[in-house]
Design a protein around this motif. Structure first.
Motif, PDB file in Angstrom:
ATOM      1  N   ALA A  94     -22.268  10.035  -4.729  1.00  0.00           N
ATOM      2  CA  ALA A  94     -22.504  11.312  -4.054  1.00  0.00           C
ATOM      3  C   ALA A  94     -22.126  12.496  -4.932  1.00  0.00           C
ATOM      4  N   ASP A  95     -22.664  13.662  -4.570  1.00  0.00           N
ATOM      5  CA  ASP A  95     -22.376  14.872  -5.342  1.00  0.00           C
ATOM      6  C   ASP A  95     -21.199  15.654  -4.771  1.00  0.00           C
ATOM      7  N   HIS A  96     -20.488  15.080  -3.788  1.00  0.00           N
ATOM      8  CA  HIS A  96     -19.329  15.763  -3.219  1.00  0.00           C
ATOM      9  C   HIS A  96     -18.336  14.722  -2.698  1.00  0.00           C
ATOM     10  N   PHE A  97     -17.108  15.153  -2.531  1.00  0.00           N
ATOM     11  CA  PHE A  97     -16.072  14.297  -1.953  1.00  0.00           C
ATOM     12  C   PHE A  97     -16.236  14.277  -0.431  1.00  0.00           C
ATOM     13  N   PRO A  98     -16.072  13.129   0.204  1.00  0.00           N
ATOM     14  CA  PRO A  98     -16.077  13.112   1.675  1.00  0.00           C
ATOM     15  C   PRO A  98     -14.873  13.859   2.219  1.00  0.00           C
ATOM     16  N   GLU A  99     -15.041  14.455   3.381  1.00  0.00           N
ATOM     17  CA  GLU A  99     -14.007  15.307   3.983  1.00  0.00           C
ATOM     18  C   GLU A  99     -13.510  14.705   5.300  1.00  0.00           C
ATOM     19  N   TRP A 100     -12.250  15.036   5.637  1.00  0.00           N
ATOM     20  CA  TRP A 100     -11.774  14.799   6.991  1.00  0.00           C
ATOM     21  C   TRP A 100     -12.472  15.773   7.938  1.00  0.00           C
ATOM     22  N   ARG A 101     -12.649  15.380   9.182  1.00  0.00           N
ATOM     23  CA  ARG A 101     -13.237  16.273  10.170  1.00  0.00           C
ATOM     24  C   ARG A 101     -12.241  17.396  10.500  1.00  0.00           C
ATOM     25  N   PRO A 102     -12.742  18.585  10.819  1.00  0.00           N
ATOM     26  CA  PRO A 102     -11.845  19.658  11.260  1.00  0.00           C
ATOM     27  C   PRO A 102     -10.989  19.196  12.432  1.00  0.00           C
ATOM     28  N   GLY A 103      -9.698  19.521  12.351  1.00  0.00           N
ATOM     29  CA  GLY A 103      -8.776  19.133  13.404  1.00  0.00           C
ATOM     30  C   GLY A 103      -8.109  17.796  13.191  1.00  0.00           C
ATOM     31  N   ASN A 104      -8.573  17.023  12.196  1.00  0.00           N
ATOM     32  CA  ASN A 104      -7.943  15.736  11.946  1.00  0.00           C
ATOM     33  C   ASN A 104      -6.522  15.931  11.423  1.00  0.00           C
ATOM     34  N   GLU A 105      -5.626  15.035  11.795  1.00  0.00           N
ATOM     35  CA  GLU A 105      -4.210  15.177  11.460  1.00  0.00           C
ATOM     36  C   GLU A 105      -3.923  15.081   9.963  1.00  0.00           C
TER      37      GLU A 105
ATOM     38  N   SER B  79       0.836  -1.214   0.000  1.00  0.00           N
ATOM     39  CA  SER B  79       0.000   0.000   0.000  1.00  0.00           C
ATOM     40  C   SER B  79       0.862   1.252   0.000  1.00  0.00           C
ATOM     41  N   GLN B  80       2.014   1.198   0.663  1.00  0.00           N
ATOM     42  CA  GLN B  80       2.929   2.341   0.620  1.00  0.00           C
ATOM     43  C   GLN B  80       3.376   2.606  -0.811  1.00  0.00           C
ATOM     44  N   TYR B  81       3.681   1.539  -1.543  1.00  0.00           N
ATOM     45  CA  TYR B  81       4.130   1.715  -2.921  1.00  0.00           C
ATOM     46  C   TYR B  81       3.012   2.294  -3.781  1.00  0.00           C
ATOM     47  N   TYR B  82       1.783   1.765  -3.627  1.00  0.00           N
ATOM     48  CA  TYR B  82       0.665   2.317  -4.403  1.00  0.00           C
ATOM     49  C   TYR B  82       0.449   3.787  -4.049  1.00  0.00           C
ATOM     50  N   ALA B  83       0.522   4.123  -2.763  1.00  0.00           N
ATOM     51  CA  ALA B  83       0.279   5.512  -2.356  1.00  0.00           C
ATOM     52  C   ALA B  83       1.356   6.455  -2.891  1.00  0.00           C
ATOM     53  N   GLU B  84       2.580   5.945  -3.029  1.00  0.00           N
ATOM     54  CA  GLU B  84       3.653   6.780  -3.559  1.00  0.00           C
ATOM     55  C   GLU B  84       3.674   6.804  -5.085  1.00  0.00           C
ATOM     56  N   PHE B  85       3.206   5.727  -5.699  1.00  0.00           N
ATOM     57  CA  PHE B  85       3.168   5.632  -7.163  1.00  0.00           C
ATOM     58  C   PHE B  85       1.771   5.177  -7.602  1.00  0.00           C
ATOM     59  N   PRO B  86       0.759   6.010  -7.358  1.00  0.00           N
ATOM     60  CA  PRO B  86      -0.623   5.585  -7.601  1.00  0.00           C
ATOM     61  C   PRO B  86      -0.904   5.362  -9.085  1.00  0.00           C
ATOM     62  N   LEU B  87      -1.691   4.351  -9.360  1.00  0.00           N
ATOM     63  CA  LEU B  87      -2.113   4.097 -10.738  1.00  0.00           C
ATOM     64  C   LEU B  87      -3.162   5.104 -11.181  1.00  0.00           C
ATOM     65  N   TYR B  88      -3.879   5.658 -10.225  1.00  0.00           N
ATOM     66  CA  TYR B  88      -4.895   6.675 -10.495  1.00  0.00           C
ATOM     67  C   TYR B  88      -4.685   7.809  -9.488  1.00  0.00           C
ATOM     68  N   PRO B  89      -4.936   9.060  -9.882  1.00  0.00           N
ATOM     69  CA  PRO B  89      -4.584  10.196  -9.026  1.00  0.00           C
ATOM     70  C   PRO B  89      -5.245  10.124  -7.649  1.00  0.00           C
ATOM     71  N   LEU B  90      -4.462  10.341  -6.611  1.00  0.00           N
ATOM     72  CA  LEU B  90      -5.024  10.331  -5.263  1.00  0.00           C
ATOM     73  C   LEU B  90      -5.951  11.522  -5.039  1.00  0.00           C
ATOM     74  N   GLU B  91      -5.708  12.635  -5.747  1.00  0.00           N
ATOM     75  CA  GLU B  91      -6.617  13.775  -5.603  1.00  0.00           C
ATOM     76  C   GLU B  91      -7.984  13.488  -6.217  1.00  0.00           C
ATOM     77  N   LYS B  92      -8.063  12.444  -7.042  1.00  0.00           N
ATOM     78  CA  LYS B  92      -9.343  12.022  -7.625  1.00  0.00           C
ATOM     79  C   LYS B  92      -9.896  10.783  -6.914  1.00  0.00           C
ATOM     80  N   THR B  93      -9.211  10.336  -5.864  1.00  0.00           N
ATOM     81  CA  THR B  93      -9.661   9.178  -5.091  1.00  0.00           C
ATOM     82  C   THR B  93     -10.463   9.689  -3.905  1.00  0.00           C
ATOM     83  N   LEU B  94     -11.763   9.380  -3.889  1.00  0.00           N
ATOM     84  CA  LEU B  94     -12.647   9.931  -2.875  1.00  0.00           C
ATOM     85  C   LEU B  94     -12.456   9.272  -1.519  1.00  0.00           C
ATOM     86  N   ALA B  95     -12.221   7.950  -1.534  1.00  0.00           N
ATOM     87  CA  ALA B  95     -12.179   7.217  -0.278  1.00  0.00           C
ATOM     88  C   ALA B  95     -11.464   5.893  -0.470  1.00  0.00           C
TER      89      ALA B  95
END
Length: 559
Positions: free
Chosen positions: A537-548, A392-408
């Motif tokens: 859904a019509d929006h991306f899920p968000e981290w809660r405020p204050g989450n690391e 998973s570390q390798y996928y996260a560092e070299f994603p096959l699909y953009p992480l900014e387009k990965t909702l969850a």
């Protein structure tokens, strides 16, 4: 007049979205998960033929083949954009053979500590031989630098070339108004933070230039007995292949039993419990022990291309198919190891053939959805989780699909094998809006969400979703509930404790006649609903405020 290209796009969208429900499809109306198929997958993957599914073994070859065949049969598409089912993960395998005990010298007297019994020592250096040569020993408390908590266990001491002895877990800071409770505002109280993980302590030792680091094992904060650590002594360990051959890490890393650490500290005239109590305060300063440590480890090196296995269900909406909901589970286990009662195959039925089986069955069910998801679903089976979340570390560092387009990311690591529950555990409950999706689906089943029953064990940092969370992607880490239908209140925790003590990372982790996946099927249905609803859904899920991890996501999305 609408241009032809635009008109065609509108038509495609209308066709794809035709009949799409305006409200979420009820959990009960989704395709059911087949427990017979799940148990068949688990039996196959955890059979002796698969030899414990170690990376780089024949078990990996069989596992990759099985996963590919099952996803193809389910009607999924190859998940790699290059048209294959795999993502190669370059690993280096290191098999270390200590050439003798860990020798601790006080003055001219040498005191040996038995490797494999009191000490488990290894190295990540890609080298034929590594050693500590009379390295000064320093007790460094919990080995933590946390500016946000005004905490520094090192106080500027030069640690280059030294060997650190550190405690496992977070510093347990007493609440200001109740000395019997932990302060929730410091290291999250009872819940472990990443500072408590042994991986952090190894990383920090390397950052400070230490030559060695030994983590003192205690079963409670570690989350498993010392026998689990001992079981990997002398066996091949993997790491990602890096340009510097891991020479930036400490020469020797490892563990020492609590009893061994107490004996070592006694040589220095120190009391283990007294030092441990002092280490739980901000006033703690590192303690040079006046002892010198030596050990040499001969190593055998090999490099391999292990494999993440990926299937894809392409989104039905042209405007959404370039956005992704990712399910993950690690396919690997420990392979062939030290025999226990004559059995040397670590089959890993629950950990994690069960998670693989659930994600496979979720994929099969998703393929049968009456209204296909508008966004793309990815089903990613990662390698080398047991070696430090490497696939998973390798996928996260070299994603096959953009992480900014990965909702969850929805990760499954161990399912419920004991029957139906009225609850579902979410490790890290409160982290993101994914909780809301899970809570709604659970309510439809007449169930509730429960936070991790053992937050002090730091499970949120111990499975593959964590690598995605570190990159900012909202990640869900579900686990079995503990409130079982028609069972005594203590049944769930008793089963967890029994598994941790007698089956976790042991050859006895196998399918038995007592397995009951009825609860796992309900959990899987809930996770299918969560992924499907996020994909719709019509929006991306968000981290809660204050989450690391929120700041990382915000930066990724240009906020």
């Amino acid at each position: 007049m609408i241009p032809r290209v635009v008109a065609a796009s509108v038509l495609l969208c209308l066709l794809a979205c035709a009949g799409r429900p305006s409200r979420p499809v009820a959990v009960a109306a989704l395709p059911h998960l087949n427990t017979d198929a799940m148990i068949a997958d688990i039996r196959r993957l955890a059979s002796d033929e698969f030899e414990g599914r170690a990376p780089g073994s024949n078990g990996e070859v069989l596992t990759v083949q099985y996963l590919t065949e099952e996803m193809r049969a389910a009607g999924l598409q190859p998940g790699n954009p290059d048209g294959t089912w795999i993502q190669k993960v370059p690993l280096v395998g290191i098999t270390g053979s200590p050439e003798g005990p860990l020798v601790v010298k006080k003055g001219g007297a040498a005191h040996p500590f038995r490797v494999g019994d009191q000490v488990v020592a290894f190295s990540k250096h890609v080298a034929d031989r590594v050693r500590l040569d009379e390295s000064d020993l320093v007790f460094a408390g919990y080995g933590v630098q946390a500016p946000e908590y005004q905490w520094d266990d090192f106080k500027g001491l030069d640690l280059k070339g030294k060997t650190l002895l550190v405690l496992v877990g977070d510093p347990p800071v007493a609440a200001p108004t109740d000395a019997t409770a932990l302060d929730p505002g410091v290291f999250s109280g009872k819940a472990m933070t990443y500072y408590g993980r042994w991986t952090y302590k190894f990383e920090k030792a390397a950052e400070l230039g230490a030559s060695g680091v030994l983590v003192i094992h205690e079963t409670g904060p570690a989350g498993y007995p010392f026998s689990v650590v001992q079981g990997q002594s002398g066996h091949e360990r993997f790491d990602l292949l890096t340009p510097d051959k891991n020479l930036g890490r400490a020469n020797v890393e490892g563990w020492i039993s609590m009893e061994g650490a107490a004996s070592l500290l006694a040589l220095a005239g120190q009391d283990y419990q007294a030092l441990k109590a002092l280490a739980a305060t901000r006033q703690f300063r590192p303690v040079p022990l006046g002892l010198r440590a030596s050990i040499a480890i001969k190593q055998t090196i090999r490099t391999i291309d292990s494999k993440n296995v990926i299937g894809k269900l392409t989104g039905s909406d042209p405007s959404g198919s370039g956005e992704f909901v990712l399910y993950s589970a690690h396919w690997d286990h420990l392979g062939i190891g030290t025999p226990v009662n004559g059995d040397a195959i670590y089959n890993g039925a629950l950990d994690n053939a069960s998670g693989v089986a659930m994600v496979l069955e979720i994929a099969r069910a998703a393929r049968k959805l009456r209204t296909p998801p508008k966004r793309t679903m990815l089903f990613v089976f990662v390698t080398a989780e047991e070696q430090g979340l490497l696939g998973s570390q390798y996928y996260a560092e070299f994603p096959l699909y953009p992480l900014e387009k990965t909702l969850a990311v929805i990760n499954v690591d161990v399912v419920n094998k004991w029957g139906r529950t009225t609850d579902l555990t979410l490790v890290g409950l409160g982290a993101s809006e994914l909780d809301d999706y899970a809570r709604g689906a659970a309510a439809e089943q007449g169930r509730v969400l429960r936070p991790d029953a053992e937050p002090e064990k730091g499970f949120y940092y111990r499975s593959d979703h964590f690598n995605f969370a570190k990159k900012g992607v909202p990640a869900l880490d579900p686990g079995p509930g503990i409130s079982f239908v028609d069972k005594p209140a203590e049944f769930g925790m008793a089963r967890r404790t029994e598994y941790d003590s007698h089956e976790y990372h042991k050859p006895s982790d196998q399918v038995t006649p007592e397995w009951d996946l009825s609860g796992a099927a309900e959990d899987g249905a809930l996770l299918l609903a969560v992924g499907y609803r996020v994909a719709e859904a019509d929006h991306f899920p968000e981290w809660r405020p204050g989450n690391e991890f929120k700041a990382t996501r915000d930066k990724m999305l240009g906020r």
